[in-house]
Design a protein around this motif. Structure first.
Motif, PDB file in Angstrom:
ATOM      1  N   LEU A 148       0.856  -1.186   0.000  1.00 53.06           N
ATOM      2  CA  LEU A 148       0.000   0.000   0.000  1.00 53.06           C
ATOM      3  C   LEU A 148       0.887   1.229   0.000  1.00 53.06           C
ATOM      4  N   SER A 167       0.801   5.383   0.282  1.00 52.49           N
ATOM      5  CA  SER A 167      -0.045   6.517   0.644  1.00 52.49           C
ATOM      6  C   SER A 167       0.627   7.809   0.216  1.00 52.49           C
ATOM      7  N   GLY A 210      -2.708   4.768   6.634  1.00 47.33           N
ATOM      8  CA  GLY A 210      -1.930   3.755   5.930  1.00 47.33           C
ATOM      9  C   GLY A 210      -1.239   2.801   6.886  1.00 47.33           C
ATOM     10  N   HIS A 242       3.753  -0.864   3.787  1.00 50.65           N
ATOM     11  CA  HIS A 242       3.225   0.490   3.599  1.00 50.65           C
ATOM     12  C   HIS A 242       4.371   1.453   3.320  1.00 50.65           C
TER      13      HIS A 242
END
Length: 247
Positions: free
Chosen positions: A39, A41, A227, A238
């Motif tokens: 992920l 962000s 996040g 992340h």
């Protein structure tokens, strides 16, 4: 690894997105890969952010400012086409949370900034901000120094309030319009991103300090906190990508 829809469903519930009348659709804005392991962000959607996310191997991009706004024409212009191409090419989903992320009492931009300024949150201010205070009043110059350290930029300051700050209102981003409310509710200072044109006279005439450190700069923290929460909950990698933004 986690399924895209499970991640989005949890974030929607956590942020109580149905509560907030939005300028853009909250949650999933562009659908990508079913399964997510990485992920990325960032504060605001941009082609540069999406390309960096692809380079980091992301399957999902989480932002505060997404790609669809009701104030913009419903046209896929060169800007929007380029952003979509970058997302499609890497099979990445785009997830965006605006007001709901601003307002969250723990993960929100204002709450996160208050924590880093060493202030104790007392409750909400102006819906999406927080009211915060110091047990022992903080010298104004120290508050300004802390804002500068956390936002990594020198803020614009209209110093017309007390020399020591006991109570501070925090509304990140474009929250300068809340200066009058902050003064009426007895705050010594308002910390925000953008001032408004009347702010200098308003601060002087109402005896309050305005500290404006930039829209982007004051809104880095919420998306990072969300996040990190999602990464911890679902075992994701992340990465926060901070695309330079002078505003």
């Amino acid at each position: 690894m986690a399924h895209r829809d499970e991640i989005v469903s949890h974030a929607n519930e956590l942020l109580d997105v149905a509560r907030w009348p939005e300028f853009a659709p909250p949650g999933l804005q562009v659908i990508g890969a079913d399964e997510v392991t990485t992920l990325v962000s960032g504060v605001s959607a941009s082609r540069e952010l999406f390309e960096e996310a692809a380079g980091a191997g992301a399957q999902m991009v989480l932002v505060h400012h997404g790609i669809f706004w009701r104030t913009e024409p419903l046209v896929v212009d060169g800007r929007l086409r380029g952003r979509l191409e970058a997302l499609f090419a890497a099979d990445m989903s785009l997830v965006a949370y605006h007001l709901a992320l601003d307002a969250h009492p723990e993960l929100g931009n204002a709450a996160q900034l208050a924590q880093r300024l060493g202030a104790e949150c007392e409750g909400p201010f102006a819906d999406v901000g927080v009211a915060a205070g110091y047990a022992a009043p903080l010298p104004l110059h120290e508050l300004i120094a802390r804002v500068e350290a956390e936002t990594r930029r020198s803020p614009l300051v209209f110093a017309h309030g007390p020399e020591e700050v006991g109570r501070v209102a925090i509304v990140t981003g474009g929250g300068g319009y809340e200066l009058i409310r902050a003064a009426r509710e007895g705050f010594d200072a308002l910390v925000t991103g953008e001032p408004e044109e009347p702010s200098a006279a308003t601060a002087r005439e109402l005896g309050i300090t305005l500290v404006a450190a930039g829209h982007h700069a004051t809104e880095r923290l919420g998306v990072q906190a969300l996040g990190a929460h999602l990464a911890d909950r679902y075992g994701l990698r992340h990465v926060f990508v901070d695309v330079a933004n002078p505003v």
